[in-house]
Design an enzyme around this catalytic site. Structure first.
Site, PDB file in Angstrom:
ATOM      1  N   HIS A   1      31.316  17.077  16.151  1.00 48.65           N
ATOM      2  CA  HIS A   1      32.502  16.530  15.468  1.00 48.65           C
ATOM      3  C   HIS A   1      33.076  15.406  16.324  1.00 48.65           C
ATOM      4  O   HIS A   1      32.696  15.227  17.482  1.00 48.65           O
ATOM      5  CB  HIS A   1      33.562  17.627  15.305  1.00 48.65           C
ATOM      6  N   GLY A   2      34.027  14.674  15.744  1.00 40.14           N
ATOM      7  CA  GLY A   2      34.748  13.675  16.528  1.00 40.14           C
ATOM      8  C   GLY A   2      33.825  12.641  17.143  1.00 40.14           C
ATOM      9  O   GLY A   2      34.008  12.238  18.295  1.00 40.14           O
TER      10      GLY A   2
ATOM     11  N   ASP B   1      36.378  27.016  10.414  1.00 37.85           N
ATOM     12  CA  ASP B   1      36.803  26.609  11.758  1.00 37.85           C
ATOM     13  C   ASP B   1      37.859  27.573  12.282  1.00 37.85           C
ATOM     14  O   ASP B   1      39.057  27.390  12.075  1.00 37.85           O
ATOM     15  CB  ASP B   1      37.334  25.174  11.740  1.00 37.85           C
TER      16      ASP B   1
ATOM     17  N   GLU C   1      32.409  26.942  14.651  1.00 42.04           N
ATOM     18  CA  GLU C   1      32.615  26.194  15.900  1.00 42.04           C
ATOM     19  C   GLU C   1      32.972  27.115  17.063  1.00 42.04           C
ATOM     20  O   GLU C   1      33.734  28.070  16.898  1.00 42.04           O
ATOM     21  CB  GLU C   1      33.734  25.158  15.683  1.00 42.04           C
TER      22      GLU C   1
ATOM     23  N   ASP D   1      34.915  20.473   5.246  1.00 44.70           N
ATOM     24  CA  ASP D   1      35.076  20.160   6.667  1.00 44.70           C
ATOM     25  C   ASP D   1      36.296  20.920   7.211  1.00 44.70           C
ATOM     26  O   ASP D   1      37.390  20.840   6.633  1.00 44.70           O
ATOM     27  CB  ASP D   1      35.283  18.636   6.767  1.00 44.70           C
TER      28      ASP D   1
ATOM     29  N   SER E   1      33.002   9.433  16.020  1.00 45.10           N
ATOM     30  CA  SER E   1      33.115   8.010  15.676  1.00 45.10           C
ATOM     31  C   SER E   1      32.958   7.169  16.936  1.00 45.10           C
ATOM     32  O   SER E   1      33.382   7.568  18.028  1.00 45.10           O
ATOM     33  CB  SER E   1      34.481   7.717  15.038  1.00 45.10           C
TER      34      SER E   1
ATOM     35  N   ASP F   1      34.497  10.095  10.540  1.00 41.40           N
ATOM     36  CA  ASP F   1      35.579   9.832   9.596  1.00 41.40           C
ATOM     37  C   ASP F   1      36.351   8.573  10.023  1.00 41.40           C
ATOM     38  O   ASP F   1      36.514   7.615   9.265  1.00 41.40           O
ATOM     39  CB  ASP F   1      36.511  11.050   9.531  1.00 41.40           C
ATOM     40  N   SER F   2      36.785   8.563  11.289  1.00 43.90           N
ATOM     41  CA  SER F   2      37.670   7.477  11.750  1.00 43.90           C
ATOM     42  C   SER F   2      37.045   6.087  11.590  1.00 43.90           C
ATOM     43  O   SER F   2      37.749   5.128  11.238  1.00 43.90           O
ATOM     44  CB  SER F   2      38.049   7.701  13.217  1.00 43.90           C
TER      45      SER F   2
END
Ligand code: G3H
Ligand code: 13P
Ligand code: ZN
Length: 315
Positions: A216-217, A109, A139, A87, A219, A261-262
């Protein structure tokens, strides 16, 4: 080690199926035995393909040999449709090392670099990775990140749809992460009515038909976890995630990998705080770690069923 020796697969078949049947494969981050075990338990129970995501810092924390040892011990088979993914790889070297260790997919990335430099470095990773049949994600656009655990990150920029066809054609990547308003960490939105930029997503999907897109991001930051954390001594205020209905909507517009992830971090901490708070005289770490693992499995299951739509896809 070759990833096939670990029973892993790359992401090509799983993304082909996800695009065709309009669901997303979950990419859950792990960093120790409990987080790995929780994700695999959920994948097996739900019969879902899954991407095991490891950040560079998580890899450093576990150590390469320990990670490979854990993957061997996990006893996965190609029919389980499990990929091991680097990741946010920051360099060609990081991707090369991951491939040597047995990763079946890598993200390079270089999204913070100018377009041409992003193309150059991404193309080099694709050349190397494809020799080993390893998938590559890159990305375009940048997500706001966490500056520390309690503040909003700055400096996001949306993906420019005008760039995507050129980028994919020039690099040969297998999937593209786009920035449409998600962000890393637990502080994603200041208001409940903030919408993702579905206009950008639709434009990108039209320009890249059938091409795997990644969020991504993503959560959703379940508020019941925040409540538990705060009830048992934590102090987290203003945390807000991405709306579940909007994530589901994205899975119908070629988003076939959603990164989380979070939510698992919060689940881990909520379970440990509760178990410690309710059992003040216990001091066997396995009691607390076991509670964390069970809670994380449940979070993965909820998201596989309610967001990703990836349950029962192992046929
Ligand atoms: O996207 C970033 C992940 O949440 C990984 O974060 O580098 O703290 O493991 P980390
Ligand atoms: P969250 O912080 O929203 O869980 O995002 C994780 C992620 O994008 C990992 O790459
Ligand atoms: Zn990410």
């Amino acid at each position: 080690m070759k990833y096939s020796e670990l029973g892993l697969v790359n992401t090509s078949d799983m993304f082909r199926d996800a695009i065709a049947r309009h669901y997303a494969v979950p990419a859950f981050n792990f960093y120790n035995m409990e987080t790995l075990g929780a994700i695999l338990d959920a994948a097996r129970i739900a019969r879902s393909p899954v991407i095991l995501a490891v950040s560079e810092s998580a890899l450093k924390y576990m150590g390469g040999d320990m990670l490979t040892g854990m993957m061997l011990g996990a006893n996965v088979n190609p029919e389980d449709k499990i990929a091991l993914h680097l990741d946010h790889g920051a360099s060609i070297d990081a991707c090369a090392r991951a491939i040597e260790l047995g990763f079946s997919s890598v993200m390079i990335d270089a999204s913070k670099l100018p377009f041409d430099e992003n193309v150059k470095i991404t193309k080099s990773v694709v050349k190397l990775a494809h020799k080993h049949n390893v998938s590559v994600e890159a990305e375009l656009g940048t997500l706001a990140g966490i500056e520390d655990e309690n503040t909003y990150g700055a400096d996001s920029s949306y993906t420019n749809p005008d760039d995507v066809e050129r980028f994919v054609a020039a690099t040969g990547i297998d999937s593209l992460a786009i920035a449409i308003g998600t962000s890393h960490g637990a502080y994603k939105r200041k208001r409940d009515d903030e919408e993702l930029r579905f206009d950008i997503l639709a434009d990108v999907a039209t320009r890249l038909p059938e091409f795997p897109l990644v969020l991504h991001g993503a959560s959703n930051i379940p508020q019941k976890l925040i409540t538990t954390i705060n009830e048992f001594g934590g102090k987290i205020t203003g945390a807000r995630g991405i709306d579940v209905a909007q994530l589901c909507r994205a899975t119908k517009i070629n988003v076939c990998k959603i990164n989380v992830d979070s939510d698992l971090r919060l689940g881990f901490v909520a379970a440990v705080r509760r178990a410690m708070g309710e059992n003040p005289s216990k001091f066997n770490p396995r009691d607390f770690l076991g509670a964390a693992r069970t809670t994380m499995t449940q979070i993965c299951l909820d998201e596989i069923r309610d967001i990703m739509g990836s349950a029962n896809r192992l046929d």
